[in-house]
Enzyme design. Structure first.
Site, PDB file in Angstrom:
ATOM      1  N   LEU A 136     -84.315 -13.514  69.778  1.00 28.44           N
ATOM      2  CA  LEU A 136     -83.319 -12.624  69.745  1.00 28.44           C
ATOM      3  C   LEU A 136     -82.649 -12.621  68.398  1.00 28.44           C
ATOM      4  O   LEU A 136     -82.350 -11.312  68.165  1.00 28.44           O
ATOM      5  CB  LEU A 136     -82.191 -13.050  70.993  1.00 28.44           C
ATOM      6  CG  LEU A 136     -81.304 -12.168  71.347  1.00 28.44           C
ATOM      7  CD1 LEU A 136     -81.855 -11.043  72.043  1.00 28.44           C
ATOM      8  CD2 LEU A 136     -80.084 -12.764  72.182  1.00 28.44           C
ATOM      9  N   ALA A 137     -82.639 -13.401  67.660  1.00 27.58           N
ATOM     10  CA  ALA A 137     -81.929 -13.548  66.385  1.00 27.58           C
ATOM     11  C   ALA A 137     -82.388 -14.755  65.506  1.00 27.58           C
ATOM     12  O   ALA A 137     -82.896 -15.802  66.268  1.00 27.58           O
ATOM     13  CB  ALA A 137     -80.438 -13.480  66.459  1.00 27.58           C
ATOM     14  N   ALA A 139     -82.016 -17.171  61.878  1.00 29.67           N
ATOM     15  CA  ALA A 139     -80.899 -17.458  60.861  1.00 29.67           C
ATOM     16  C   ALA A 139     -81.443 -18.610  59.724  1.00 29.67           C
ATOM     17  O   ALA A 139     -82.577 -18.974  60.347  1.00 29.67           O
ATOM     18  CB  ALA A 139     -79.560 -17.948  61.234  1.00 29.67           C
ATOM     19  N   SER A 140     -81.053 -18.845  58.634  1.00 25.95           N
ATOM     20  CA  SER A 140     -81.672 -19.870  58.079  1.00 25.95           C
ATOM     21  C   SER A 140     -81.716 -21.309  58.667  1.00 25.95           C
ATOM     22  O   SER A 140     -82.803 -21.911  58.332  1.00 25.95           O
ATOM     23  CB  SER A 140     -80.982 -19.905  56.678  1.00 25.95           C
ATOM     24  OG  SER A 140     -79.368 -20.185  57.130  1.00 25.95           O
ATOM     25  N   ALA A 142     -81.131 -21.790  62.194  1.00 26.08           N
ATOM     26  CA  ALA A 142     -81.724 -21.759  63.555  1.00 26.08           C
ATOM     27  C   ALA A 142     -82.199 -20.554  63.905  1.00 26.08           C
ATOM     28  O   ALA A 142     -81.959 -19.553  63.396  1.00 26.08           O
ATOM     29  CB  ALA A 142     -80.431 -22.168  64.647  1.00 26.08           C
ATOM     30  N   LYS A 158     -79.970 -21.921  71.308  1.00 27.86           N
ATOM     31  CA  LYS A 158     -79.871 -21.829  69.925  1.00 27.86           C
ATOM     32  C   LYS A 158     -80.476 -23.048  69.377  1.00 27.86           C
ATOM     33  O   LYS A 158     -80.181 -24.132  69.416  1.00 27.86           O
ATOM     34  CB  LYS A 158     -78.492 -21.875  69.431  1.00 27.86           C
ATOM     35  CG  LYS A 158     -78.297 -21.769  67.965  1.00 27.86           C
ATOM     36  CD  LYS A 158     -76.782 -21.694  67.702  1.00 27.86           C
ATOM     37  CE  LYS A 158     -76.444 -21.540  65.945  1.00 27.86           C
ATOM     38  NZ  LYS A 158     -75.155 -21.429  65.806  1.00 27.86           N
ATOM     39  N   ASP A 293     -64.405 -17.313  60.944  1.00 26.53           N
ATOM     40  CA  ASP A 293     -65.345 -16.272  60.654  1.00 26.53           C
ATOM     41  C   ASP A 293     -65.336 -15.196  61.605  1.00 26.53           C
ATOM     42  O   ASP A 293     -66.412 -14.741  62.184  1.00 26.53           O
ATOM     43  CB  ASP A 293     -66.767 -16.669  60.381  1.00 26.53           C
ATOM     44  CG  ASP A 293     -67.600 -15.724  59.529  1.00 26.53           C
ATOM     45  OD1 ASP A 293     -67.116 -15.031  58.998  1.00 26.53           O
ATOM     46  OD2 ASP A 293     -68.920 -15.866  59.439  1.00 26.53           O
TER      47      ASP A 293
END
Length: 556
Positions: A136-137, A139-140, A142, A158, A293
């Protein structure tokens, strides 16, 4: 020397990669000055000092950002931490660091499967009847996959990338060493506090690698909003959540960036802006534990004008005293009280050398320019940015927790104004600030602070005789040591020691030459000329060593 500081050959390859990228982006002089080039040359690795013309045209902030992207996940995360240090870097640098996207190509699910099975304790299909192999997505650190439990609940998995931990730890070791060397060898970079930044970054990244810590943060914030149904935090499924895997409810809503979808769904933008601001202000000023964030990618809008926050990998913590100081600062800005603002900033300077006679007039002028401005027209984010710029000009830095909070505060106001151009952040913050100030002055709080101060004083007085007794006992035994370390003198001592070593070898070499010459003139004793020849060979070796040592010292 960096070569001595490295100490472990295992990091040498990574060091070469870092040096190569820095050189390619035009930071070859920095590589030379901190000793990386010499270390790698002695290890037999070649460095190419050519800087591409296209990169030479980039401004320094853009070059640093591009270099961080190329260096990999740890350095991308470092750039994201630097983006929070508005007290260290001017706006153009913060803008470039903020462009660093924690994105990476997804790896095939088959590569995740062994680790996922180990973390779950059984094959994934035994727990999730339906599991999407397509990420689904990504990142660096996970990547995320959507799945469904047996009862039909939609969740996300995740999953930490396999093998990422050793790479990150190697980068952290090198960054710690490089920060020490940069502070020692590059005085003009000390104002950026490299060791402090790396220490804060190390703690943050190690927490982010622990997905169970993210789950605990999410649950803590969810508990704080138990009485606020308009704020949604995904539920954590603890039976399958651990250090390398986080299983939580899937949030299906409108992404914070998709304002057209917000309008199409008939949601109230103004209400969403107020609810989002109140939620984050509550986290900061009442709970002391906040989402650090809150950018649009971590916010979703749900039916009935509800708001969901996701991704609690980066959170901030504020003590009660910090919250009070922040409330005093913001209330001083809103009420145009320059003296209060200056007092807080001086407290935050942490005892750093500062010319308060110069700082006070600047803050007076800064606050005075907002005199008479209606509350709803105040841009608190811009005010904080300008205030931090004054600190930066005076060489002052904020504690990491406050730097993170101010960055989150500025991002929050930007998000609110994106939803509602007339968003009044100062008006939303004022009731929270007044509650914090009133709570600090409440009789119960005064009694508690007085009791705590008295208790600490009594403990100090009670322990004083024992401390004095230990001090006197050490003095009588001659074991009382006072250590004063002056780094320039230590550096001078090291150079003196090297010079003495060269002198000693030179004297020995000269003695070998003279002695060997005398021995070789004696013809009556058999074997003596051979000893003379060996002496000459030793003298040649000693002489070469002395010349090489002098050449190497001159090059350094």
């Amino acid at each position: 020397m960096l070569w001595q500081a490295i100490g472990a050959v295992r990091d040498l390859g990574r060091l070469h990669d870092i040096a190569s990228v820095l050189i390619r982006y035009g930071f070859g002089d920095l590589v030379r000055r901190i000793g990386m080039a010499g270390a790698l040359e002695r290890a037999g690795r070649a460095l190419h000092w050519h800087e591409p013309e296209e990169l030479a045209r980039l401004e320094p902030p853009a070059r640093v950002r591009r270099a961080l992207e190329e260096l990999g996940p740890s350095f991308v995360k470092l750039g994201q931490i630097l983006a929070t240090r508005v007290d260290l870097f001017p706006p153009e640098w913060i803008a470039e660091f903020s462009k660093l996207q924690d994105a990476a190509p997804a790896i095939p699910f088959a590569e995740l499967l062994p680790q996922l099975t180990e973390d779950l304790g059984e094959p994934p299909e035994a727990i999730f009847p339906r599991l999407e192999m397509q990420a689904l997505a990504a990142a660096s650190l996970a990547q995320v996959h959507r799945a469904w439990l047996a009862d039909g609940t939609a969740v996300i998995l995740k999953v930490r990338r396999p093998g990422i931990r050793p790479i990150v730890e190697a980068d952290l070791r090198l960054l710690a060493r490089l920060a020490e060397i940069v502070e020692a060898e590059a005085p003009e970079l000390r104002r950026y506090r490299p060791r402090e930044v790396v220490r804060h970054f190390t703690l943050s990244l190690r927490r982010e690698l622990d997905f169970s810590a993210e789950g605990r943060s999410a649950e803590r914030i969810a508990a704080n909003f138990a009485a606020h149904p308009e704020i949604v935090v995904p539920r954590i499924h603890w039976p399958w959540t651990g250090g390398r895997l986080n299983v939580q409810d899937y949030v299906e809503g409108i992404a914070g960036r998709d304002l057209a979808a917000v309008d199409a769904a008939g949601l109230d933008r103004r209400l969403l802006a107020r609810r989002g601001a109140r939620a984050v202000l509550k986290m900061m000023l009442e709970d002391g534990f906040f989402h650090a964030d809150p950018h649009p990618g971590n916010v979703f809008y749900l039916p009935d004008n509800r708001i969901a926050f996701i991704d609690f990998g980066m959170v901030g913590r504020l003590s009660e005293e910090r919250r009070y100081q922040l409330a005093v600062l913001l209330h001083g800005l809103v009420s145009h009280d320059a003296e209060k603002v200056a007092e807080v900033l001086l407290d935050w300077s942490g005892g750093a050398e500062i010319d308060s006679e110069t700082l006070q007039p600047e803050i007076d002028a800064f606050v005075d320019q907002y005199h008479g401005v209606p509350l709803k027209n105040l841009d608190l984010g811009a005010m904080l940015s300008d205030l931090v710029a004054i600190l930066r000009e005076h060489g002052l830095t904020l504690p990491p927790d406050l730097a993170l909070l101010i960055k989150a505060f500025i991002a929050l106001e930007g998000l609110g104004r994106q939803l509602d151009p007339d968003f009044d952040m100062a008006g939303e913050a004022t009731p929270f600030l007044e509650r914090v100030l009133l709570a600090h002055a409440a009789p119960g709080a005064l009694v508690w602070r007085g009791w705590r101060a008295l208790r600490d004083t009594l403990a100090l007085v009670a322990g004083l005789p024992q401390d004095l007794r230990q001090l006197l006992r050490a003095a009588r035994r001659g074991k009382l040591l006072v250590q004063v370390e002056v780094l320039p003198l230590k550096h001078f001592g090291d150079r003196l020691d090297r010079a003495a070593s060269r002198l000693a070898i030179s004297v020995v070499t000269a003695a070998l030459i003279i002695g060997s010459a005398i021995v070789m003139t004696v013809e009556r004793e058999p074997g003596l000329p051979s000893f003379g020849l060996l002496g000459f060979i030793a003298a040649v070796i000693g002489g070469i060593w002395v010349l090489f040592s002098i050449w190497r010292g001159g090059k350094g």
